[in-house]
Scaffold this active site. Structure first.
Site, PDB file in Angstrom:
ATOM      1  N   HIS A   1       0.802  -1.223   0.000  1.00 31.60           N
ATOM      2  CA  HIS A   1       0.000   0.000   0.000  1.00 31.60           C
ATOM      3  C   HIS A   1       0.833   1.269   0.000  1.00 31.60           C
ATOM      4  O   HIS A   1       0.300   2.365  -0.112  1.00 31.60           O
ATOM      5  CB  HIS A   1      -0.990  -0.009   1.175  1.00 31.60           C
ATOM      6  CG  HIS A   1      -0.398   0.332   2.512  1.00 31.60           C
ATOM      7  ND1 HIS A   1      -0.489   1.590   3.056  1.00 31.60           N
ATOM      8  CD2 HIS A   1       0.256  -0.429   3.414  1.00 31.60           C
ATOM      9  CE1 HIS A   1       0.089   1.596   4.244  1.00 31.60           C
ATOM     10  NE2 HIS A   1       0.556   0.380   4.480  1.00 31.60           N
TER      11      HIS A   1
ATOM     12  N   CYS B   1       1.422   6.224  11.903  1.00 30.25           N
ATOM     13  CA  CYS B   1       1.284   5.373  13.095  1.00 30.25           C
ATOM     14  C   CYS B   1       1.392   6.163  14.386  1.00 30.25           C
ATOM     15  O   CYS B   1       0.911   5.739  15.421  1.00 30.25           O
ATOM     16  CB  CYS B   1       2.347   4.274  13.080  1.00 30.25           C
ATOM     17  SG  CYS B   1       2.210   3.184  11.655  1.00 30.25           S
TER      18      CYS B   1
END
Length: 488
Positions: free
Chosen positions: A205, A332
């Protein structure tokens, strides 16, 4: 129109990859472990994509298995290496780059605890350009069992000196080497056939494939322990029925890379970055770039910068309002309001690191997209200067707020959950997102009544006061510093 400039976090899916995934779900839906015609058709697709991945990665030998993404690949690689270290008692060190993605040190600590090895796990220092301290590494390699380094950093784009590290690793063949190849896919040649890289995880991705598909390369002869066991898929290396739609989509991306007609060249992307860097400099005089712009030292697709005196969140709000999707760093860690550990490791001052934003474009972004992004960046600079001028009029400290006459009406524009957690005695609460709906009522209040907007930091309250001023109500103010400034 939205301009997406956060490709280091994830990318849109290549249209050909979407088509390939849909075709796999519609036509090649068989289980590649089945021996009937439908299964053999799926197996042919799977084998073809694996062969393409070997060509693109330059990995003619060794294991190459499909995974769910880089985190699984890292876990598998770390588990494999640490299991092998049980048989190598003299190897008590596990080293990782100080700017490494958190998935690596967290995996090291987790599997060290599970296996009860008691290893010393330490970060390898980096210099101002984000490159590893090779002298520091050289001293510790005789005791090291595993060394983990990124090929390129996700926040700054810094390219590691893999040749320099490889020379040290070749002199210490007992130490295993993991290279995070996530940001390198399609951008850098990792030379897997010639460099002694033992493990290299990749994630689809990050390069126009969908989420949930990745690859793990394991050098021939390198220790390997499966993370997942069961039905024995992937030659017993990674059990679980293969994600055929994801594999087909990744195959379409790999085919586009091989064809060389879909993605921009490295030279074209470097020109795009130079244009974007120029626009950032024009938009924000005094801007500081937090990583070298030298193409030999950093990926051409990444800009990391700070605007002195402007925090990261305010810049992101400004960009978001302009339809520019730009992040504050690693996706993240986006939910944690902390300075980037990556920038801190390179010596960037804490305040500058806390103000940093990352702009990352992709190899599908053409001249028109870059030109539009440059125009919007310059417009954001103008908007910021207007906002700063307006803030000088609208912001009041606690002492100035107390001097307002008549006594102001206090309006808390925090979200309802924030108010519930830390209530404050105010006339009313109107979350910023609902303020426009309340405009008619607020504009109907007596013109001489001051309105003083409050929030946690002063950022949202300034936006609220500015909205009311633009709507024609002049006696509107923002409490500078937010609710903390009310403390005695």
């Amino acid at each position: 129109m939205e301009l997406y400039l956060d490709c280091n976090a994830t990318t849109p899916v290549l249209p050909a990859a979407r088509d390939a995934a849909l075709a796999a779900m519609a036509d090649t839906f068989g289980n590649p472990s089945s021996v009937h015609a439908s299964g053999l058709k799926a197996r042919e697709l799977l084998d073809g994509v694996r062969a393409a991945a070997r060509r693109v990665l330059g990995a003619s030998a060794g294991r190459l298995m499909f995974t769910s993404g880089a985190t699984e690949g890292i876990q598998t690689a770390v588990l494999s290496a640490l299991c092998a270290l049980r048989e190598r008692p003299g190897r008590r060190l596990a080293l990782y780059g100080a700017t490494e993605h958190k998935a690596v040190p967290e995996a090291l600590r987790h599997w060290d605890a599970v296996l009860g090895l008691g290893l010393e796990i330490a970060p390898i220092p980096v210099d101002a350009s984000g490159r590893h301290d090779l002298a520091w590494l050289r001293e510790r390699l005789p005791a090291a069992g595993l060394v983990c380094t990124m090929a390129a950093n996700n926040e700054t784009g810094a390219i590691s000196d893999l040749d320099g590290i490889a020379a040290l690793m070749d002199a210490h063949p007992a130490a295993l080497w993991l290279v995070d190849g996530v940001q390198a896919l399609g951008k850098l040649n990792l030379k897997l056939d010639t460099r002694r890289i033992d493990y290299a995880p990749f994630s689809g991705h990050k390069l126009y494939a969908p989420k949930g598909i990745g690859l793990l390369y394991v050098r021939e002869g390198a220790p390997f322990t499966p993370l997942m066991c069961g039905g024995g898929q992937e030659g017993g290396q990674r059990s679980g029925t293969e994600n055929m739609a994801g594999i087909a989509a990744l195959g379409a991306v790999l085919a586009a890379l091989e064809a060389g007609e879909v993605f921009a060249s490295g030279a074209a992307m470097q020109q795009h970055r130079e244009r974007l860097a120029g626009a950032v400099g024009q938009a924000f005089p005094g801007v500081v770039f937090n990583a070298p712009l030298d193409p030999a030292l950093s990926l051409p697709t990444t800009l990391n910068f700070s605007v002195p005196g402007v925090d990261s969140r305010r810049l992101q709000d400004l960009f978001d309002a302009a339809g520019l999707r730009i992040s504050g760093g690693s996706a993240c860690g986006a939910a944690k309001a902390l300075p980037s550990y990556v920038l801190i490791a390179t010596g960037v001052p804490e305040a500058q690191a806390a103000a940093a934003v990352r702009l990352s474009f992709g190899a599908l972004d053409g001249d028109a997209t870059i030109a539009a992004a440059c125009e919007r960046l310059r417009a954001c600079g103008e908007a910021l200067r207007e906002l700063q001028a307006l803030a000088a009029e609208l912001e009041l400290d606690a002492a100035g707020a107390r001097q307002l006459a008549p006594a102001p009406r206090l309006i808390d524009v925090r979200d309802a959950d924030e108010v519930a957690e830390a209530p404050t005695p105010v006339a009313e609460t109107i979350p910023l997102a609902e303020l426009e709906q309340q405009l008619p009522r607020l504009l109907a209040l007596p013109a001489e009544l001051p309105l003083l907007f409050l929030c946690r930091s002063g950022r949202r309250s300034l936006q609220a006061a500015a909205l009311l001023r633009r709507s024609g109500r002049q006696r509107c103010f923002s409490l500078a510093g937010g609710l903390a400034s009310l403390a005695p």
